[in-house]
Write an enzyme that holds these catalytic residues in place. Structure first.
Site, PDB file in Angstrom:
ATOM      1  N   ASP A   9       0.854  -1.186   0.000  1.00  0.00           N
ATOM      2  CA  ASP A   9       0.000   0.000   0.000  1.00  0.00           C
ATOM      3  C   ASP A   9       0.896   1.244   0.000  1.00  0.00           C
ATOM      4  O   ASP A   9       2.046   1.192   0.464  1.00  0.00           O
ATOM      5  CB  ASP A   9      -0.920   0.020   1.222  1.00  0.00           C
ATOM      6  CG  ASP A   9      -1.927   1.161   1.155  1.00  0.00           C
ATOM      7  OD1 ASP A   9      -2.597   1.306   0.117  1.00  0.00           O
ATOM      8  OD2 ASP A   9      -2.037   1.922   2.130  1.00  0.00           O
ATOM      9  N   GLU A  11       0.774   5.786   0.489  1.00  0.00           N
ATOM     10  CA  GLU A  11       0.065   7.045   0.733  1.00  0.00           C
ATOM     11  C   GLU A  11       0.757   8.114  -0.109  1.00  0.00           C
ATOM     12  O   GLU A  11       1.971   8.023  -0.367  1.00  0.00           O
ATOM     13  CB  GLU A  11       0.093   7.427   2.212  1.00  0.00           C
ATOM     14  CG  GLU A  11      -0.563   6.421   3.142  1.00  0.00           C
ATOM     15  CD  GLU A  11      -2.037   6.185   2.877  1.00  0.00           C
ATOM     16  OE1 GLU A  11      -2.682   7.093   2.293  1.00  0.00           O
ATOM     17  OE2 GLU A  11      -2.549   5.108   3.230  1.00  0.00           O
ATOM     18  N   HIS A  59      -4.647  10.614   5.628  1.00  0.00           N
ATOM     19  CA  HIS A  59      -3.562   9.829   6.225  1.00  0.00           C
ATOM     20  C   HIS A  59      -2.884  10.507   7.415  1.00  0.00           C
ATOM     21  O   HIS A  59      -2.136   9.854   8.152  1.00  0.00           O
ATOM     22  CB  HIS A  59      -2.511   9.457   5.185  1.00  0.00           C
ATOM     23  CG  HIS A  59      -2.004  10.597   4.347  1.00  0.00           C
ATOM     24  ND1 HIS A  59      -1.378  11.713   4.865  1.00  0.00           N
ATOM     25  CD2 HIS A  59      -2.027  10.779   2.999  1.00  0.00           C
ATOM     26  CE1 HIS A  59      -1.024  12.522   3.890  1.00  0.00           C
ATOM     27  NE2 HIS A  59      -1.418  11.991   2.736  1.00  0.00           N
ATOM     28  N   HIS A 156      -5.659   6.389   7.417  1.00  0.00           N
ATOM     29  CA  HIS A 156      -4.978   5.475   6.510  1.00  0.00           C
ATOM     30  C   HIS A 156      -3.490   5.481   6.833  1.00  0.00           C
ATOM     31  O   HIS A 156      -2.903   6.516   7.159  1.00  0.00           O
ATOM     32  CB  HIS A 156      -5.178   5.912   5.062  1.00  0.00           C
ATOM     33  CG  HIS A 156      -6.569   5.723   4.566  1.00  0.00           C
ATOM     34  ND1 HIS A 156      -6.864   5.450   3.253  1.00  0.00           N
ATOM     35  CD2 HIS A 156      -7.762   5.765   5.207  1.00  0.00           C
ATOM     36  CE1 HIS A 156      -8.169   5.340   3.101  1.00  0.00           C
ATOM     37  NE2 HIS A 156      -8.735   5.536   4.276  1.00  0.00           N
ATOM     38  N   ASP A 161      -2.444  -0.622   6.696  1.00  0.00           N
ATOM     39  CA  ASP A 161      -3.404  -1.031   5.677  1.00  0.00           C
ATOM     40  C   ASP A 161      -2.946  -2.297   4.960  1.00  0.00           C
ATOM     41  O   ASP A 161      -3.773  -3.126   4.566  1.00  0.00           O
ATOM     42  CB  ASP A 161      -3.634   0.092   4.671  1.00  0.00           C
ATOM     43  CG  ASP A 161      -4.480   1.219   5.246  1.00  0.00           C
ATOM     44  OD1 ASP A 161      -4.859   1.138   6.425  1.00  0.00           O
ATOM     45  OD2 ASP A 161      -4.746   2.191   4.511  1.00  0.00           O
TER      46      ASP A 161
END
Length: 247
Positions: A9, A11, A59, A156, A161
């Protein structure tokens, strides 16, 4: 040998990537077969630009926090070595892959600027949409549907995640809703020495007999194998069922 999966994942400073937005966090967890190995890759990155307010609201990663963090060029080799040759499991893969390809392009590593040439991609969002058409298939929605604990996910975060997505992926593909570390024992460890993270063993009520097991016929097995070959040719990669059997 067990199949190597990496759940990934990212961000970012915002979206889309075509507006000059950058990756600010990468989180990966490694699975061999269907078990966590304990090997993770996690880094925050200095993007040399500010994040959109909307992205920070998602986030919580501020520009000030990133000031002393490494740039992508400083971690690119280590990151690529971690994911190379793996089956990447990503929720909404086109988003993360597009951003990561852009990062490799920006530092001149054009030979790595299409990670689909070095890894196979399993998009858990596409998988969820196929299994649950017309329903919400965000990571939070899937956690609720499959009983995966996401109580720590107020914001997040790439590593968190990835860990949650690994649980969701296992639940979608095999019914297991809690991962364990391969070869790691602790109080309450299950058979084989793998520590359980809140898994539950369900037993039949007293006096109730288990349902009979009906084995597939030779013809049914042949038809199943033929269908898997058709899927593999269409997708350009082994079917998920085949990958799980090889794990």
């Amino acid at each position: 040998m067990a199949t190597r999966f990496v759940v990934l994942d990212t961000e970012t400073t915002g979206m889309p990537v075509t507006d000059g937005h950058r990756v600010i966090e990468i989180g990966c967890v490694e699975l061999l077969g269907r078990r966590l190995t304990g090997r993770n890759f996690h880094v925050y990155l200095q993007p040399d630009r500010s994040s959109d307010e909307g992205a920070i609201g998602v986030h919580g990663i501020t520009d000030e926090f990133l000031l002393d963090k490494p740039r992508f060029a400083e971690v690119a080799d280590e990151f690529f070595e971690f994911i190379e040759g793996a089956h990447l499991i990503i929720h909404n893969a086109s988003f993360d892959v597009g951003f990561l390809n852009n990062e490799f392009n920006l530092i001149g590593q054009t030979h790595r600027a299409d990670i689909t040439q070095h890894c196979s991609i399993l998009d858990s969002l596409a998988m969820a949409r196929e299994r649950h058409p017309g329903q919400r298939n965000s990571l939070d929605a899937l956690c609720k549907r499959y009983g995966v604990d996401n109580t720590n996910r107020q914001l997040h975060g790439a590593l968190l995640d990835s860990e949650i997505l690994a649980d969701v992926y296992l639940a979608m593909t095999g019914g297991q809703t809690s991962l364990s570390l391969a070869g790691n024992s602790s109080d309450g460890a299950n058979e084989g020495g793998a520590a359980s993270r809140g898994s539950e063993i369900r037993r039949l009520p007293a006096g109730r007999r288990p349902a009979p097991v009906i084995m597939a016929s030779a013809q049914e097995l042949a038809e199943h194998a033929a269908r898997l070959e058709v899927i593999a040719k269409s997708a350009g990669a082994p079917a998920l069922w085949t990958q799980l059997l090889q794990a």
